[in-house]
Design an enzyme around this catalytic site. Structure first.
Site, PDB file in Angstrom:
ATOM      1  N   HIS A  43       0.848  -1.189   0.000  1.00  0.00           N
ATOM      2  CA  HIS A  43       0.000   0.000   0.000  1.00  0.00           C
ATOM      3  C   HIS A  43       0.887   1.243   0.000  1.00  0.00           C
ATOM      4  O   HIS A  43       2.068   1.175   0.363  1.00  0.00           O
ATOM      5  CB  HIS A  43      -0.896  -0.005   1.242  1.00  0.00           C
ATOM      6  CG  HIS A  43      -2.015  -1.008   1.178  1.00  0.00           C
ATOM      7  ND1 HIS A  43      -3.117  -0.948   1.989  1.00  0.00           N
ATOM      8  CD2 HIS A  43      -2.192  -2.091   0.360  1.00  0.00           C
ATOM      9  CE1 HIS A  43      -3.928  -1.953   1.698  1.00  0.00           C
ATOM     10  NE2 HIS A  43      -3.393  -2.657   0.730  1.00  0.00           N
TER      11      HIS A  43
ATOM     12  N   GLU B 100       1.012   3.792   1.974  1.00  0.00           N
ATOM     13  CA  GLU B 100       1.563   4.155   3.284  1.00  0.00           C
ATOM     14  C   GLU B 100       2.709   3.233   3.686  1.00  0.00           C
ATOM     15  O   GLU B 100       3.744   3.696   4.192  1.00  0.00           O
ATOM     16  CB  GLU B 100       0.468   4.100   4.356  1.00  0.00           C
ATOM     17  CG  GLU B 100      -0.715   5.038   4.106  1.00  0.00           C
ATOM     18  CD  GLU B 100      -1.850   4.379   3.346  1.00  0.00           C
ATOM     19  OE1 GLU B 100      -1.574   3.498   2.491  1.00  0.00           O
ATOM     20  OE2 GLU B 100      -3.019   4.731   3.597  1.00  0.00           O
TER      21      GLU B 100
ATOM     22  N   CYS C 265      -5.770   1.976   5.902  1.00  0.00           N
ATOM     23  CA  CYS C 265      -6.447   0.743   6.335  1.00  0.00           C
ATOM     24  C   CYS C 265      -5.798   0.280   7.640  1.00  0.00           C
ATOM     25  O   CYS C 265      -4.770   0.812   8.053  1.00  0.00           O
ATOM     26  CB  CYS C 265      -6.320  -0.320   5.236  1.00  0.00           C
ATOM     27  SG  CYS C 265      -4.705  -1.129   5.195  1.00  0.00           S
TER      28      CYS C 265
ATOM     29  N   CYS D 133      -2.061  -0.453   7.404  1.00  0.00           N
ATOM     30  CA  CYS D 133      -1.199   0.730   7.289  1.00  0.00           C
ATOM     31  C   CYS D 133      -1.174   1.541   8.589  1.00  0.00           C
ATOM     32  O   CYS D 133      -0.131   2.066   8.975  1.00  0.00           O
ATOM     33  CB  CYS D 133      -1.687   1.605   6.140  1.00  0.00           C
ATOM     34  SG  CYS D 133      -1.431   0.810   4.538  1.00  0.00           S
TER      35      CYS D 133
END
Lengths: 152, 152
Positions: free
Chosen positions: B56, B58, B86, B89
């Site tokens: 992801h 992040e 999420c 993260c």
């Protein structure tokens, strides 16, 4: 469906990996990923030596399995971890479509040796703030309506 | 302390990164990490193209910041994300000792375009089972009592 004995065998491999980890001066956690009874990846925690806060054993094993299987989608894989996955790792497994996780030590054991899994499961100390900027959703909508999108 | 305008400036950089991402046929998410008003890293989601469910925006930004700063410990850093992090993260940020997170779009916006953040925040569909094997905790205790340990 693997038997209890088979689960224990793979958990033992994860524990062996955690031992390998401390023998190499890394943190005491190991994980393996298995599909159809076959070992796909094994990994240990490498946070300190790779300068990567995300490099937990489970995340490393998931990354490695993705390389081995040439896909981010680990449907049908089982994750075995020497210690209960923290919320980061558990959600990494969810994103990878892993539906089964087995672990040997638990979050309380991790807490006793100074790791913050238990704290983070309860929430932890972090300020998260929403500043609405409409363009962010605009990009997301653009992706959603494009023919290039690869959802997961 | 950064002003609201400064926060918006860095959030806009994260959104620019999300646009860069869709222009390169990747998923519509971007993130940047900032320390003392200076940009440390910026990254976009690369799950599909890197065969890595954990990649992801992040997480990628956290990994990159670790490389840049030569430490997994991002104390003093702020994370800006084009969309609400999420649970994976968010917990990655906690492990990295990031104490402040700002985001532009939210989990409902992500849900509307088919991402499962909202589902995972509620729990998701995963079986997690504890099979107690004492050796796992034994390795952890051994690490705890060794002089080589590097806690975090």
């Amino acid at each position: 469906m693997p038997t209890e004995e088979e689960h224990k065998k793979f958990l033992q491999m994860a524990i062996d990996e955690s031992r390998f980890s401390i023998e190499h001066k890394s943190s005491p956690f190991g994980a393996v990923i298995v599909k159809d009874g076959k070992l796909i990846s094994k990994a240990h925690n490498s946070v300190v030596f790779s300068n990567d806060a995300t490099a937990h054993a489970e995340v490393n094993a998931i990354r490695m399995a993705g390389k081995v299987l040439h896909t981010f989608d680990l449907t049908g894989c089982i994750l075995y971890s020497s210690c209960e996955p923290c919320p980061m790792c558990l959600n990494a497994a969810k994103w990878a479509n892993i539906k089964e996780v087995y672990f040997a030590a638990d979050r309380d054991d991790a807490d006793k040796i100074g790791f913050r899994d238990l704290v983070f499961y309860k929430g932890g100390d972090i300020k998260v703030k929403h500043i609405s900027l409409i363009e962010a959703d605009k990009v997301m909508q653009e992706w959603y309506h494009s023919k290039d999108k690869k959802p997961y």
